[in-house]
Design an enzyme around this catalytic site. Structure first.
Site, mmCIF file in Angstrom:
data_model
loop_
_atom_site.group_PDB
_atom_site.id
_atom_site.type_symbol
_atom_site.label_atom_id
_atom_site.label_comp_id
_atom_site.label_asym_id
_atom_site.label_seq_id
_atom_site.Cartn_x
_atom_site.Cartn_y
_atom_site.Cartn_z
ATOM 1 N N ALA A 1 -48.588 19.011 -8.006
ATOM 2 C CA ALA A 1 -48.440 20.460 -7.925
ATOM 3 C C ALA A 1 -47.050 20.881 -7.479
ATOM 4 O O ALA A 1 -46.806 22.061 -7.246
ATOM 5 C CB ALA A 1 -49.495 21.040 -6.972
ATOM 6 N N LEU B 1 -45.715 20.136 -4.599
ATOM 7 C CA LEU B 1 -45.808 20.485 -3.187
ATOM 8 C C LEU B 1 -45.548 19.285 -2.276
ATOM 9 O O LEU B 1 -45.903 19.289 -1.108
ATOM 10 C CB LEU B 1 -47.186 21.090 -2.892
ATOM 11 C CG LEU B 1 -47.536 22.326 -3.728
ATOM 12 C CD1 LEU B 1 -48.966 22.791 -3.443
ATOM 13 C CD2 LEU B 1 -46.548 23.467 -3.468
ATOM 14 N N ASP C 1 -37.487 17.332 0.518
ATOM 15 C CA ASP C 1 -38.919 17.179 0.735
ATOM 16 C C ASP C 1 -39.217 16.400 2.005
ATOM 17 O O ASP C 1 -40.084 16.768 2.801
ATOM 18 C CB ASP C 1 -39.563 16.481 -0.463
ATOM 19 C CG ASP C 1 -39.489 17.309 -1.730
ATOM 20 O OD1 ASP C 1 -39.099 18.492 -1.643
ATOM 21 O OD2 ASP C 1 -39.808 16.778 -2.803
ATOM 22 N N TYR D 1 -35.332 15.431 -15.179
ATOM 23 C CA TYR D 1 -34.792 15.585 -13.827
ATOM 24 C C TYR D 1 -33.514 14.760 -13.690
ATOM 25 O O TYR D 1 -32.472 15.247 -13.233
ATOM 26 C CB TYR D 1 -35.844 15.137 -12.809
ATOM 27 C CG TYR D 1 -35.464 15.317 -11.361
ATOM 28 C CD1 TYR D 1 -35.956 16.394 -10.626
ATOM 29 C CD2 TYR D 1 -34.631 14.409 -10.713
ATOM 30 C CE1 TYR D 1 -35.620 16.555 -9.283
ATOM 31 C CE2 TYR D 1 -34.289 14.556 -9.384
ATOM 32 C CZ TYR D 1 -34.791 15.635 -8.679
ATOM 33 O OH TYR D 1 -34.454 15.798 -7.358
#
Length: 368
Positions: free
Chosen positions: A108, A110, A157, A209
Protein backbone atom coordinates in the site's frame (compact mmCIF):
# COMPACT_ATOMS: atom_id res chain seq x y z
CA UNK A 1 9.76 -17.88 26.38
CA UNK A 2 10.46 -14.45 24.89
CA UNK A 3 12.87 -11.79 26.07
CA UNK A 4 10.57 -8.95 25.02
CA UNK A 5 8.14 -7.45 22.56
CA UNK A 6 8.90 -4.51 20.26
CA UNK A 7 6.84 -2.53 17.75
CA UNK A 8 7.65 -0.31 14.75
CA UNK A 9 5.11 1.59 12.66
CA UNK A 10 4.39 2.09 9.02
CA UNK A 11 4.29 5.65 7.78
CA UNK A 12 2.53 8.15 5.57
CA UNK A 13 4.56 10.79 3.81
CA UNK A 14 2.77 14.12 4.01
CA UNK A 15 4.99 15.82 1.42
CA UNK A 16 8.46 15.29 -0.08
CA UNK A 17 8.26 12.35 -2.49
CA UNK A 18 11.30 10.79 -4.18
CA UNK A 19 13.44 13.52 -2.63
CA UNK A 20 15.14 11.28 -0.07
CA UNK A 21 17.57 9.65 -2.50
CA UNK A 22 18.36 13.14 -3.81
CA UNK A 23 19.60 14.34 -0.38
CA UNK A 24 16.41 16.38 -0.08
CA UNK A 25 13.67 17.12 2.43
CA UNK A 26 10.79 14.88 3.47
CA UNK A 27 7.96 15.10 5.96
CA UNK A 28 6.54 11.74 6.99
CA UNK A 29 4.61 10.77 10.09
CA UNK A 30 4.12 7.39 11.72
CA UNK A 31 0.85 5.51 11.54
CA UNK A 32 -0.76 3.62 14.43
CA UNK A 33 -0.39 0.49 12.31
CA UNK A 34 2.66 -1.47 13.46
CA UNK A 35 4.71 -4.60 13.02
CA UNK A 36 5.13 -6.25 16.39
CA UNK A 37 8.03 -8.63 17.06
CA UNK A 38 8.17 -11.07 19.95
CA UNK A 39 11.82 -11.97 20.29
CA UNK A 40 13.98 -14.40 22.21
CA UNK A 41 17.75 -14.28 22.01
CA UNK A 42 19.53 -17.48 21.14
CA UNK A 43 23.24 -18.22 21.21
CA UNK A 44 23.51 -21.02 18.65
CA UNK A 45 23.81 -18.72 15.60
CA UNK A 46 20.35 -19.60 14.29
CA UNK A 47 17.88 -16.95 13.14
CA UNK A 48 14.37 -18.40 13.31
CA UNK A 49 11.69 -16.28 11.64
CA UNK A 50 7.92 -16.69 11.66
CA UNK A 51 5.05 -14.44 10.68
CA UNK A 52 1.42 -14.75 11.73
CA UNK A 53 0.55 -13.07 8.43
CA UNK A 54 2.36 -15.48 6.08
CA UNK A 55 1.36 -19.11 5.72
CA UNK A 56 4.04 -21.70 6.33
CA UNK A 57 6.43 -23.05 8.90
CA UNK A 58 9.10 -20.96 10.60
CA UNK A 59 12.20 -20.31 8.50
CA UNK A 60 15.58 -21.11 10.02
CA UNK A 61 18.77 -19.45 8.78
CA UNK A 62 22.32 -19.47 10.09
CA UNK A 63 23.58 -15.96 10.71
CA UNK A 64 27.06 -16.90 9.51
CA UNK A 65 25.59 -17.85 6.12
CA UNK A 66 23.65 -14.63 5.51
CA UNK A 67 24.75 -12.82 2.36
CA UNK A 68 23.02 -10.80 -0.37
CA UNK A 69 23.82 -13.52 -2.89
CA UNK A 70 22.00 -16.05 -0.72
CA UNK A 71 18.77 -14.10 -0.24
CA UNK A 72 15.56 -16.07 -0.63
CA UNK A 73 13.42 -13.51 -2.48
CA UNK A 74 10.60 -13.56 0.07
CA UNK A 75 9.61 -11.58 3.17
CA UNK A 76 12.39 -13.11 5.27
CA UNK A 77 14.98 -11.13 3.31
CA UNK A 78 14.03 -7.98 5.25
CA UNK A 79 14.82 -9.22 8.78
CA UNK A 80 17.66 -11.44 7.53
CA UNK A 81 19.10 -8.42 5.75
CA UNK A 82 19.03 -6.45 8.98
CA UNK A 83 21.02 -9.12 10.80
CA UNK A 84 23.48 -9.23 7.90
CA UNK A 85 23.82 -5.43 7.93
CA UNK A 86 24.46 -5.32 11.68
CA UNK A 87 27.16 -7.94 11.37
CA UNK A 88 28.58 -6.17 8.30
CA UNK A 89 28.83 -3.09 10.52
CA UNK A 90 31.01 -4.98 12.98
CA UNK A 91 28.31 -5.50 15.61
CA UNK A 92 28.25 -8.74 17.55
CA UNK A 93 24.84 -10.19 16.78
CA UNK A 94 23.99 -13.84 17.26
CA UNK A 95 20.75 -15.65 16.63
CA UNK A 96 17.18 -15.03 17.66
CA UNK A 97 13.68 -16.45 17.56
CA UNK A 98 11.42 -13.76 16.11
CA UNK A 99 7.67 -13.96 15.66
CA UNK A 100 6.02 -11.11 13.72
CA UNK A 101 2.46 -9.84 13.61
CA UNK A 102 1.60 -6.79 11.52
CA UNK A 103 -1.28 -4.42 10.95
CA UNK A 104 0.65 -2.37 8.36
CA UNK A 105 -1.03 -2.92 4.98
CA UNK A 106 1.39 -4.55 2.55
CA UNK A 107 1.73 -3.24 -0.98
CA UNK A 108 0.00 0.00 0.00
CA UNK A 109 3.04 2.29 -0.07
CA UNK A 110 2.93 2.62 3.73
CA UNK A 111 6.37 1.15 4.46
CA UNK A 112 5.57 -2.30 5.72
CA UNK A 113 9.14 -3.28 4.78
CA UNK A 114 10.67 -0.51 6.89
CA UNK A 115 8.47 -1.52 9.84
CA UNK A 116 9.76 -5.09 9.86
CA UNK A 117 13.35 -3.92 9.37
CA UNK A 118 13.24 -1.35 12.14
CA UNK A 119 11.47 -3.55 14.68
CA UNK A 120 14.08 -6.26 14.06
CA UNK A 121 17.00 -3.87 14.46
CA UNK A 122 15.52 -2.28 17.59
CA UNK A 123 14.95 -5.63 19.27
CA UNK A 124 18.45 -6.88 18.49
CA UNK A 125 19.92 -3.54 19.57
CA UNK A 126 18.34 -4.04 22.98
CA UNK A 127 18.99 -7.76 23.34
CA UNK A 128 22.63 -7.58 22.28
CA UNK A 129 23.34 -4.16 23.85
CA UNK A 130 24.61 -2.79 20.52
CA UNK A 131 24.43 0.86 21.56
CA UNK A 132 22.76 2.18 18.40
CA UNK A 133 20.60 5.31 18.43
CA UNK A 134 17.56 5.77 16.19
CA UNK A 135 19.61 7.19 13.31
CA UNK A 136 22.03 4.27 13.48
CA UNK A 137 19.12 1.86 13.34
CA UNK A 138 17.68 3.62 10.31
CA UNK A 139 21.05 3.57 8.52
CA UNK A 140 21.51 -0.14 9.11
CA UNK A 141 17.99 -0.88 7.91
CA UNK A 142 18.50 1.16 4.76
CA UNK A 143 21.67 -0.79 4.03
CA UNK A 144 19.72 -4.02 4.52
CA UNK A 145 17.11 -2.92 1.99
CA UNK A 146 19.58 -1.43 -0.52
CA UNK A 147 22.24 -4.14 -0.49
CA UNK A 148 20.66 -7.31 0.87
CA UNK A 149 17.14 -6.98 -0.51
CA UNK A 150 18.36 -5.06 -3.55
CA UNK A 151 15.87 -2.18 -3.50
CA UNK A 152 17.48 1.23 -4.28
CA UNK A 153 15.40 3.18 -1.76
CA UNK A 154 16.31 6.26 0.26
CA UNK A 155 16.31 6.49 4.04
CA UNK A 156 12.99 8.23 4.66
CA UNK A 157 10.96 5.13 5.48
CA UNK A 158 13.41 3.76 8.02
CA UNK A 159 13.89 7.15 9.68
CA UNK A 160 10.13 7.65 9.90
CA UNK A 161 9.57 4.26 11.50
CA UNK A 162 12.44 4.72 13.94
CA UNK A 163 12.12 8.41 14.84
CA UNK A 164 8.59 9.79 14.50
CA UNK A 165 6.73 11.17 17.52
CA UNK A 166 3.09 11.09 18.50
CA UNK A 167 1.10 14.06 17.18
CA UNK A 168 3.92 15.29 14.96
CA UNK A 169 5.25 15.08 11.42
CA UNK A 170 8.99 14.60 11.00
CA UNK A 171 10.84 17.26 9.02
CA UNK A 172 13.91 15.34 7.90
CA UNK A 173 16.95 16.52 5.96
CA UNK A 174 18.03 13.28 4.33
CA UNK A 175 21.57 14.55 3.69
CA UNK A 176 22.70 14.84 7.30
CA UNK A 177 19.61 13.31 9.01
CA UNK A 178 18.92 16.51 10.91
CA UNK A 179 15.31 16.38 12.03
CA UNK A 180 12.60 18.46 13.67
CA UNK A 181 9.28 17.32 15.04
CA UNK A 182 6.54 19.57 13.61
CA UNK A 183 3.22 19.60 15.54
CA UNK A 184 0.52 18.13 13.32
CA UNK A 185 -2.81 18.06 15.17
CA UNK A 186 -5.50 18.11 12.50
CA UNK A 187 -8.34 17.32 14.89
CA UNK A 188 -7.80 20.61 16.70
CA UNK A 189 -8.49 22.37 13.40
CA UNK A 190 -11.55 20.32 12.48
CA UNK A 191 -9.64 18.42 9.79
CA UNK A 192 -8.78 14.83 8.93
CA UNK A 193 -6.20 13.25 6.67
CA UNK A 194 -7.58 10.18 4.96
CA UNK A 195 -5.43 7.40 3.59
CA UNK A 196 -6.96 5.69 0.57
CA UNK A 197 -5.34 2.35 -0.20
CA UNK A 198 -6.18 1.64 -3.83
CA UNK A 199 -5.27 -2.04 -3.32
CA UNK A 200 -3.37 -2.03 -6.61
CA UNK A 201 0.34 -2.36 -7.32
CA UNK A 202 1.57 -2.26 -10.87
CA UNK A 203 4.28 -4.76 -11.75
CA UNK A 204 6.67 -2.30 -13.42
CA UNK A 205 7.22 -0.26 -10.26
CA UNK A 206 10.63 -1.60 -9.20
CA UNK A 207 12.38 -1.15 -12.53
CA UNK A 208 10.77 2.24 -13.07
CA UNK A 209 11.88 3.37 -9.60
CA UNK A 210 15.49 2.53 -10.42
CA UNK A 211 15.22 4.29 -13.77
CA UNK A 212 14.03 7.49 -12.13
CA UNK A 213 16.77 7.37 -9.55
CA UNK A 214 19.34 6.98 -12.31
CA UNK A 215 17.75 9.89 -14.17
CA UNK A 216 18.03 12.10 -11.10
CA UNK A 217 21.69 11.17 -10.71
CA UNK A 218 22.27 11.99 -14.38
CA UNK A 219 20.63 15.38 -13.88
CA UNK A 220 22.81 16.16 -10.88
CA UNK A 221 25.93 15.17 -12.82
CA UNK A 222 24.93 17.32 -15.80
CA UNK A 223 24.39 20.30 -13.49
CA UNK A 224 27.66 19.74 -11.64
CA UNK A 225 26.11 19.25 -8.19
CA UNK A 226 26.43 16.42 -5.69
CA UNK A 227 22.65 15.90 -5.61
CA UNK A 228 19.55 17.65 -6.91
CA UNK A 229 18.99 19.00 -3.42
CA UNK A 230 21.75 21.48 -4.29
CA UNK A 231 19.74 23.10 -7.09
CA UNK A 232 18.00 26.14 -5.51
CA UNK A 233 14.34 26.76 -6.28
CA UNK A 234 15.06 30.29 -7.51
CA UNK A 235 17.68 28.88 -9.87
CA UNK A 236 15.44 26.19 -11.34
CA UNK A 237 14.76 27.87 -14.68
CA UNK A 238 18.46 28.36 -15.31
CA UNK A 239 19.17 24.75 -14.38
CA UNK A 240 16.46 23.40 -16.67
CA UNK A 241 17.80 25.46 -19.57
CA UNK A 242 21.12 23.62 -19.22
CA UNK A 243 19.56 20.16 -19.62
CA UNK A 244 19.01 18.69 -23.07
CA UNK A 245 17.16 15.49 -22.16
CA UNK A 246 13.44 16.28 -21.63
CA UNK A 247 12.96 13.27 -19.33
CA UNK A 248 15.84 14.30 -17.08
CA UNK A 249 14.57 17.88 -17.15
CA UNK A 250 11.17 16.75 -15.88
CA UNK A 251 12.72 14.69 -13.07
CA UNK A 252 14.85 17.63 -11.97
CA UNK A 253 11.83 19.96 -12.02
CA UNK A 254 9.90 17.62 -9.73
CA UNK A 255 12.68 17.20 -7.18
CA UNK A 256 13.47 20.91 -6.91
CA UNK A 257 9.82 21.98 -6.69
CA UNK A 258 9.03 19.15 -4.25
CA UNK A 259 11.76 20.27 -1.86
CA UNK A 260 10.22 23.74 -2.05
CA UNK A 261 6.78 22.28 -1.30
CA UNK A 262 8.14 20.74 1.90
CA UNK A 263 9.32 24.17 3.01
CA UNK A 264 5.94 25.70 2.13
CA UNK A 265 4.02 23.09 4.12
CA UNK A 266 6.21 23.67 7.17
CA UNK A 267 5.70 27.43 6.91
CA UNK A 268 1.92 26.99 6.75
CA UNK A 269 1.85 24.60 9.71
CA UNK A 270 4.05 26.79 11.86
CA UNK A 271 1.83 29.77 11.05
CA UNK A 272 -1.28 27.82 12.01
CA UNK A 273 -2.52 27.89 8.39
CA UNK A 274 -3.29 24.19 8.28
CA UNK A 275 -5.93 24.33 5.54
CA UNK A 276 -3.45 26.09 3.29
CA UNK A 277 -1.39 22.91 2.93
CA UNK A 278 -4.19 21.35 0.86
CA UNK A 279 -3.34 23.04 -2.47
CA UNK A 280 0.35 22.27 -1.90
CA UNK A 281 -0.46 18.56 -1.59
CA UNK A 282 -2.43 18.74 -4.83
CA UNK A 283 0.44 20.50 -6.60
CA UNK A 284 2.68 17.68 -5.44
CA UNK A 285 0.40 15.11 -7.03
CA UNK A 286 0.39 16.94 -10.35
CA UNK A 287 4.19 17.00 -10.29
CA UNK A 288 4.42 13.30 -9.47
CA UNK A 289 1.89 12.51 -12.20
CA UNK A 290 3.22 14.73 -14.97
CA UNK A 291 6.94 15.24 -14.32
CA UNK A 292 7.99 12.18 -12.34
CA UNK A 293 5.34 9.95 -13.95
CA UNK A 294 4.88 7.61 -10.99
CA UNK A 295 1.13 7.91 -10.56
CA UNK A 296 -1.41 5.52 -12.10
CA UNK A 297 -5.10 5.69 -13.12
CA UNK A 298 -6.33 4.48 -9.73
CA UNK A 299 -4.35 7.09 -7.78
CA UNK A 300 -5.46 9.83 -10.17
CA UNK A 301 -9.06 8.66 -9.70
CA UNK A 302 -8.78 9.05 -5.93
CA UNK A 303 -7.29 12.52 -6.19
CA UNK A 304 -9.68 13.84 -8.84
CA UNK A 305 -12.77 12.37 -7.18
CA UNK A 306 -11.82 13.61 -3.72
CA UNK A 307 -11.18 17.14 -4.95
CA UNK A 308 -14.48 17.21 -6.83
CA UNK A 309 -16.23 16.03 -3.65
CA UNK A 310 -14.80 18.94 -1.67
CA UNK A 311 -11.43 17.77 -0.34
CA UNK A 312 -8.95 20.54 0.49
CA UNK A 313 -6.08 18.70 -1.16
CA UNK A 314 -4.96 15.23 -2.21
CA UNK A 315 -1.96 13.43 -3.61
CA UNK A 316 -0.42 10.02 -4.03
CA UNK A 317 2.00 9.02 -1.27
CA UNK A 318 4.87 6.56 -1.44
CA UNK A 319 6.82 5.29 -4.41
CA UNK A 320 3.85 5.24 -6.78
CA UNK A 321 2.44 2.98 -9.51
CA UNK A 322 -0.29 1.98 -7.05
CA UNK A 323 -0.48 1.98 -3.30
CA UNK A 324 -2.12 4.84 -1.46
CA UNK A 325 -3.20 8.46 -1.72
CA UNK A 326 -3.76 10.94 1.08
CA UNK A 327 -6.74 13.30 1.18
CA UNK A 328 -7.08 16.37 3.42
CA UNK A 329 -10.73 16.98 4.34
CA UNK A 330 -12.89 18.93 6.72
CA UNK A 331 -14.01 16.49 9.41
CA UNK A 332 -17.61 17.26 8.50
CA UNK A 333 -17.08 16.10 4.90
CA UNK A 334 -15.10 12.91 5.61
CA UNK A 335 -18.09 10.64 4.96
CA UNK A 336 -19.06 12.45 1.75
CA UNK A 337 -15.54 12.29 0.29
CA UNK A 338 -15.08 8.64 1.29
CA UNK A 339 -18.41 7.69 -0.28
CA UNK A 340 -17.56 9.53 -3.51
CA UNK A 341 -14.24 7.71 -3.85
CA UNK A 342 -15.79 4.32 -3.15
CA UNK A 343 -18.55 4.94 -5.69
CA UNK A 344 -16.03 6.07 -8.31
CA UNK A 345 -14.12 2.80 -7.90
CA UNK A 346 -17.31 0.76 -8.04
CA UNK A 347 -18.38 2.53 -11.23
CA UNK A 348 -15.16 1.34 -12.86
CA UNK A 349 -15.50 -2.20 -11.40
CA UNK A 350 -12.35 -1.74 -9.33
CA UNK A 351 -11.89 -3.39 -5.96
CA UNK A 352 -13.22 -1.23 -3.14
CA UNK A 353 -10.39 0.91 -1.73
CA UNK A 354 -9.55 0.78 1.93
CA UNK A 355 -10.04 4.18 3.57
CA UNK A 356 -8.92 5.15 7.07
CA UNK A 357 -7.98 8.27 9.01
CA UNK A 358 -4.26 8.78 9.51
CA UNK A 359 -3.33 9.63 13.09
CA UNK A 360 0.28 10.82 13.65
CA UNK A 361 1.65 8.19 16.00
CA UNK A 362 4.75 7.08 17.88
CA UNK A 363 7.86 5.65 16.31
CA UNK A 364 9.55 2.35 17.15
CA UNK A 365 9.56 1.33 20.80
CA UNK A 366 9.81 -1.55 23.23
CA UNK A 367 6.36 -2.70 24.25
CA UNK A 368 7.26 -5.14 27.04
Amino acid sequence: MSDGVWAAPGRVNLIGEHTDYNDGFVMPFALPHTTVATVARRDDGVLRLHSADVAGDPVELRVDDLAPAARSGDWTDYPAGVVWALRWGGLAVGGADIHYESTVPTGAGLSSSAAIEVVTALALNDLYALGMDSRDIARMCRRAENVYVGAPTGIMDQMASACCAWGHALHLDTRDLAMRQIPFDLTAHGLELLVVDTRVKHAHSEGAYGKRRAGCEAGAAALGVDALRDVPFDGLDDALARLDDPEVRALVRHIVTENHRVERVIAHLEAGEVRAIGPVLTEGHASLRDDFRVSCPELDLVVDTALTAGALGARMTGGGFGGSAIVLVESSSEHLVTKAVQEAFAARTLDEPRVFTAVPSAGARRVS
